[in-house]
Write an enzyme that holds these catalytic residues in place. Sequence first.
Site, PDB file in Angstrom:
ATOM      1  N   LYS A 141       1.127   4.663  -6.188  1.00 55.28           N
ATOM      2  CA  LYS A 141       2.159   5.339  -5.638  1.00 55.28           C
ATOM      3  C   LYS A 141       3.425   5.075  -6.876  1.00 55.28           C
ATOM      4  O   LYS A 141       3.983   6.082  -6.839  1.00 55.28           O
ATOM      5  CB  LYS A 141       2.404   4.689  -4.221  1.00 55.28           C
ATOM      6  CG  LYS A 141       1.307   5.254  -3.145  1.00 55.28           C
ATOM      7  CD  LYS A 141       1.575   4.601  -1.723  1.00 55.28           C
ATOM      8  CE  LYS A 141       0.304   4.812  -1.082  1.00 55.28           C
ATOM      9  NZ  LYS A 141       0.254   4.051   0.262  1.00 55.28           N
TER      10      LYS A 141
ATOM     11  N   GLN B  34       3.308  -0.012   3.379  1.00 56.53           N
ATOM     12  CA  GLN B  34       1.807  -0.357   3.014  1.00 56.53           C
ATOM     13  C   GLN B  34       1.021  -1.002   4.407  1.00 56.53           C
ATOM     14  O   GLN B  34       1.457  -1.986   4.631  1.00 56.53           O
ATOM     15  CB  GLN B  34       1.492  -0.964   1.705  1.00 56.53           C
ATOM     16  CG  GLN B  34       0.152  -0.752   1.305  1.00 56.53           C
ATOM     17  CD  GLN B  34      -0.275   0.465   1.006  1.00 56.53           C
ATOM     18  OE1 GLN B  34       0.388   1.587   0.418  1.00 56.53           O
ATOM     19  NE2 GLN B  34      -1.500   0.813   1.683  1.00 56.53           N
TER      20      GLN B  34
ATOM     21  N   ASP C 286       5.515   9.176   5.245  1.00 52.04           N
ATOM     22  CA  ASP C 286       4.212   8.804   5.581  1.00 52.04           C
ATOM     23  C   ASP C 286       3.733   9.580   6.657  1.00 52.04           C
ATOM     24  O   ASP C 286       2.477   9.981   6.942  1.00 52.04           O
ATOM     25  CB  ASP C 286       3.899   7.346   5.834  1.00 52.04           C
ATOM     26  CG  ASP C 286       3.052   6.318   4.839  1.00 52.04           C
ATOM     27  OD1 ASP C 286       2.342   7.342   4.031  1.00 52.04           O
ATOM     28  OD2 ASP C 286       2.861   5.482   4.797  1.00 52.04           O
TER      29      ASP C 286
END
Length: 289
Positions: A52, A96, A119
């Site tokens: 990412k 994460q 997200d």
Amino acid sequence: MAVIIDGKAAARKIHEDAKRRTAVLLEKGIKPCLAVILLGKDPASVSYVSAKEKALAQAGMDGRDLRLPASTSEAELLALIASLNRDSLVHGILVQLPLPRRIREERVITAIDPAKDVDGFHPVSLGRLVLGQAGFIPCTPHGITALLRELPVPLDGAHAVVLGRSNIVGKPLAILLSRRDINATVTICHTGTKDLAAITRQADILIAAAGKPALVDAGMIKAGAVVIDVGVNRVDDPSAKKGYRLRGDVDFKAVAEKAAYITPVPGGVGPMTIAMLIRNVVEAAERAG
Ligand code: NAP
């Protein structure tokens, strides 16, 4: 033999678009910035975070790399998120997953400002998705629908079977596929499903997101189906350099003989997930700017 869907090529186009939009923002003095929080050193999570951050740099964006010890408390994590929520230079916040078990994932996700929820896991984002309102769409389901839209197959009226009902893949994907702009008829399967194969064999589009290597075999699909393999499973393989190989949820070789289109693992859904994240970050920066 199925056509192999090139997720990397599709992702590249999205990255190029994000790069162009980032350049426009940079001219206005806005540098899109994603804060990435990682607790501990789980190898899979470390590799996802690195991928990412690499994509952010390639798009000309800022990545704020916040790697914390696995022992970080829930209160410390919530305080960090609160400070990032207030920070006007940060446009997106990503924690994460998975988190250590003692930390309540739901509390952490809910603490992120929905305007920075790139997200798309916040209840506000998922609520907007259900209601068909504008908001951040979770990256993996969004990437899958983008891949499907590129195929020369009718989605309108197609029977889509989603194997898996997680909050991050299966459920949001089922909602997206059943929205009027795609208009598929959707069946969701899970561990309570009786005679899974009888249902998957009816699928014009089968999306496997169970996290079980090679769960879907050739006997479970209809000839000519579109098969999207979301699974990323580490399977031990002493002959591989790393001691393991990545396998999808689909028995690729056998299913590719029968399907019309299939995504590989790696190189299918994975690159699209990252591309959609980058798109969400640029969108967050555009909205804030
Ligand atoms: P998850 O939270 O573990 O959910 C798995 C789902 O599959 C659950 O709903 C489970 O049913 C169902 N399931 C598991 N085994 C099954 C079986 N034998 N028969 C029927 N249903 C079954 O997983 P996830 O987070 O959605 O991820 C799924 C897979 O996608 C994983 O391999 C993950 O690594 C991968 N993934 C890939 C990407 C990417 O970018 N490529 C992104 C996210 C996830 P129950 O609800 O009944 O338990």
